[in-house]
Design an enzyme around this catalytic site. Structure first.
Site, PDB file in Angstrom:
ATOM      1  N   ASP A 280       0.833  -1.199   0.000  1.00  0.00           N
ATOM      2  CA  ASP A 280       0.000   0.000   0.000  1.00  0.00           C
ATOM      3  C   ASP A 280       0.868   1.249   0.000  1.00  0.00           C
ATOM      4  O   ASP A 280       1.445   1.616   1.023  1.00  0.00           O
ATOM      5  CB  ASP A 280      -0.916  -0.004   1.229  1.00  0.00           C
ATOM      6  CG  ASP A 280      -1.841   1.202   1.254  1.00  0.00           C
ATOM      7  OD1 ASP A 280      -2.037   1.817   0.188  1.00  0.00           O
ATOM      8  OD2 ASP A 280      -2.369   1.513   2.344  1.00  0.00           O
TER       9      ASP A 280
ATOM     10  N   LYS B  78       1.445   7.901   0.915  1.00  0.00           N
ATOM     11  CA  LYS B  78       1.899   7.912   2.294  1.00  0.00           C
ATOM     12  C   LYS B  78       3.281   8.558   2.402  1.00  0.00           C
ATOM     13  O   LYS B  78       4.080   8.480   1.464  1.00  0.00           O
ATOM     14  CB  LYS B  78       2.027   6.473   2.826  1.00  0.00           C
ATOM     15  CG  LYS B  78       0.758   5.679   2.939  1.00  0.00           C
ATOM     16  CD  LYS B  78       1.080   4.265   3.405  1.00  0.00           C
ATOM     17  CE  LYS B  78      -0.159   3.391   3.474  1.00  0.00           C
ATOM     18  NZ  LYS B  78      -1.021   3.746   4.623  1.00  0.00           N
TER      19      LYS B  78
ATOM     20  N   ASP C  51       0.041  -5.197   4.913  1.00  0.00           N
ATOM     21  CA  ASP C  51      -1.338  -4.752   4.758  1.00  0.00           C
ATOM     22  C   ASP C  51      -2.263  -5.840   4.227  1.00  0.00           C
ATOM     23  O   ASP C  51      -3.432  -5.576   3.934  1.00  0.00           O
ATOM     24  CB  ASP C  51      -1.390  -3.518   3.851  1.00  0.00           C
ATOM     25  CG  ASP C  51      -2.500  -2.553   4.232  1.00  0.00           C
ATOM     26  OD1 ASP C  51      -3.000  -2.658   5.363  1.00  0.00           O
ATOM     27  OD2 ASP C  51      -2.859  -1.701   3.409  1.00  0.00           O
TER      28      ASP C  51
ATOM     29  N   ARG D 237     -11.043  -0.650   2.862  1.00  0.00           N
ATOM     30  CA  ARG D 237     -12.498  -0.770   3.021  1.00  0.00           C
ATOM     31  C   ARG D 237     -13.206  -0.902   1.675  1.00  0.00           C
ATOM     32  O   ARG D 237     -14.309  -1.447   1.613  1.00  0.00           O
ATOM     33  CB  ARG D 237     -13.017   0.431   3.809  1.00  0.00           C
ATOM     34  CG  ARG D 237     -12.852   1.771   3.129  1.00  0.00           C
ATOM     35  CD  ARG D 237     -12.957   2.932   4.110  1.00  0.00           C
ATOM     36  NE  ARG D 237     -11.793   3.007   4.978  1.00  0.00           N
ATOM     37  CZ  ARG D 237     -11.647   3.888   5.961  1.00  0.00           C
ATOM     38  NH1 ARG D 237     -12.612   4.758   6.218  1.00  0.00           N
ATOM     39  NH2 ARG D 237     -10.557   3.908   6.705  1.00  0.00           N
TER      40      ARG D 237
END
Length: 488
Positions: free
Chosen positions: A259, A266, A277, A340
């Protein structure tokens, strides 16, 4: 993996381990636990005389070594077992395996009246505490290869040892999958590992959906998150369906194999460990493999949505609207809230197509989990009191930890969007709670049978601690297997 043998007649006594526990009413001293197997003459008295001068307290995992030149055994180890319950024996096993890493073989004299659960804890501690991950040669690898457990009635503990071994093997598998660098681990690789592992277990079926199938069937969240990577997304679906099953459970695990945060990139410190992750997917896959190996009479369908969240010209953008499986849409203004989105597809698919009795998801979902509960505790969410209580009890018995968090209805309004059914990453409100509330919107008629665990923090450990070793912990495998066993 370390070889563990039950025996009533130990034939290797070069290193003998005697358990000791805190003396009643005195936390600063200890006493040997009477052994159930025959010991060399005088060795029990010698151990009793040694605990005082050696300042042995009996704390679980404490090890004191006494060299005995020319004697049998050549080395006597006093192993603290604390309160001598399952958790203490698990910590003792981990302490012992670390203290004897330079031996080749040890024999542990177990008490005659030891509960099978305690033997299970000891074996799990031995096997999990001895875990190491390394790609390539390991010049510092331990030399310890075998542990004998000396007990008067070995057959009484055979099942406990077998269950512990399977549990540890699957936890180690989840650790391996999570520890593997993302230069090796992409969605295709992960799917292949699962397929290969399942091939050894009769009755366990695996289906892997590739990018074209995902797009054609409407898995918009998985497709969007994986769209920025040269390694396309996958959806692994496993099914364990024994003939005597009365309950159908669907397990869902977040599988982001790396990720970057996508376009909402990030900072470097936050990106360094993002190979972890996919720890939720590793946990549910390993638990399903374990359930099949143990032949648990419960039907389990496991969904592992896999994607690599990368930065490129084909990456999804902040502000995009994504259409999920089943038709609900999400406005996403933060591409670093990607987990999500893939879980939403899997949950909606489970509700509409699989119609299980219970629906559980595990995900390394938010940093807010660690802010609320620290680094060792998962955040558990459910509207079902019984389901939450049962799973919390299983997690605790397995030596893991979770805490039930509220699904506050006051925060639902933050999920509103002007352009879609839902806003996937509201900027106001408690992050872990909002993520859980968002996922709940995809559970439909199974809302009361759904449970979510945000396990980002406990999926990783920065130092060796009891049965945990530095790196991936395999969190969730042990708790899920305990809970699945209760459903039978």
């Amino acid at each position: 993996m370390l070889a563990i043998r039950l025996t009533a007649e130990p034939d290797r006594l070069d290193v003998l381990v005697l358990p000791v526990r805190p003396a009643p009413g005195d936390a600063t001293s200890a006493e040997p636990v009477p052994a159930g197997a025959m010991l060399p003459t005088g060795i029990a008295d010698e151990a009793a005389a040694l605990v005082g001068p050696a300042r042995v307290t009996g704390r679980a995992g404490q090890v004191h070594a006494q060299v005995r030149p020319g004697g049998t055994p050549a080395r006597l180890l006093l192993l603290g077992v604390g309160e001598a319950d399952e958790a203490a024996w698990r910590a003792a096993g981990a302490g012992l395996v670390r203290a004897t890493r330079d031996e080749t073989h040890v024999t542990v004299a177990l008490p005659a009246d030891l509960a099978p659960e305690s033997v299970r804890g000891l074996v799990e501690g031995l096997l999990l505490g001895s875990y190491r991950f390394r790609l390539g040669d390991d010049p510092d690898a331990p030399t310890l290869t075998g542990v004998d457990l000396a007990v008067a009635e070995p057959d009484a503990y055979a099942q406990a040892v077998a269950t512990a071994r399977t549990t540890a093997e699957m936890t180690r598998l989840a650790r391996d999958l999570t520890n593997t660098p993302s230069s090796v681990k992409n969605p295709e690789w992960f799917a292949a590992q699962v397929t290969d592992a399942a091939a050894d277990l009769p009755g366990l079926r695996v289906r892997v959906r590739e990018p074209e199938q995902l797009a054609a069937e409407g898995f918009g969240g998985i497709v969007a998150v994986g769209g920025g990577s040269a390694s396309g997304p996958r959806l692994v679906e496993m099914d364990w369906h024994p003939a005597d099953a009365r309950t159908h459970v669907v397990l869902v695990g977040k599988g982001i194999t790396f990720d970057t945060g996508g376009i909402s990139i990030k900072p470097v410190p936050a990106m360094k460990l993002m190979r972890k992750d996919m720890a939720g997917a590793a946990a549910v896959v390993a638990a399903t493999l374990g359930a099949a190996a143990l032949k648990l009479p419960v039907r389990i369908t496991t969904l592992a949505p896999l994607a690599e969240n990368m930065v490129s010209g084909s990456a999804f953008r902040p502000g995009d609207v994504i259409r999920h499986y089943g038709g609900l849409t999400s406005e996403t203004t933060n591409s670093d809230a990607e987990g999500r989105l893939v879980l939403a597809d899997a949950l909606a698919y489970a509700v509409q197509e699989l119609k299980p009795d219970l629906l559980i998801d595990l995900a390394t979902l938010t940093g807010a989990n660690a802010v609320a509960l620290g680094t060792r505790i998962g955040a558990l969410y459910s509207d079902n009191d019984r389901l939450a209580g049962d799973l919390l009890a299983a997690i605790d018995a397995a030596g893991e930890s979770a805490w039930r968090m509220p699904l506050g209805t006051d925060y639902v309004e933050h999920l509103g969007s002007d352009v879609a059914d839902l806003h996937s990453a509201p900027t106001q409100g408690p992050g872990s709670v909002l993520a859980a509330l968002y996922l709940r919107e995809f559970t439909g008629e199974l809302r009361q049978q759904w449970l979510h665990i945000d396990m980002s923090a406990p999926s990783w450990c920065d130092r060796d601690d009891a049965e945990l070793t530095r790196g991936a912990t395999g969190w969730g495998v042990r708790g899920l297997l305990r809970w699945l066993a209760t459903l039978s």
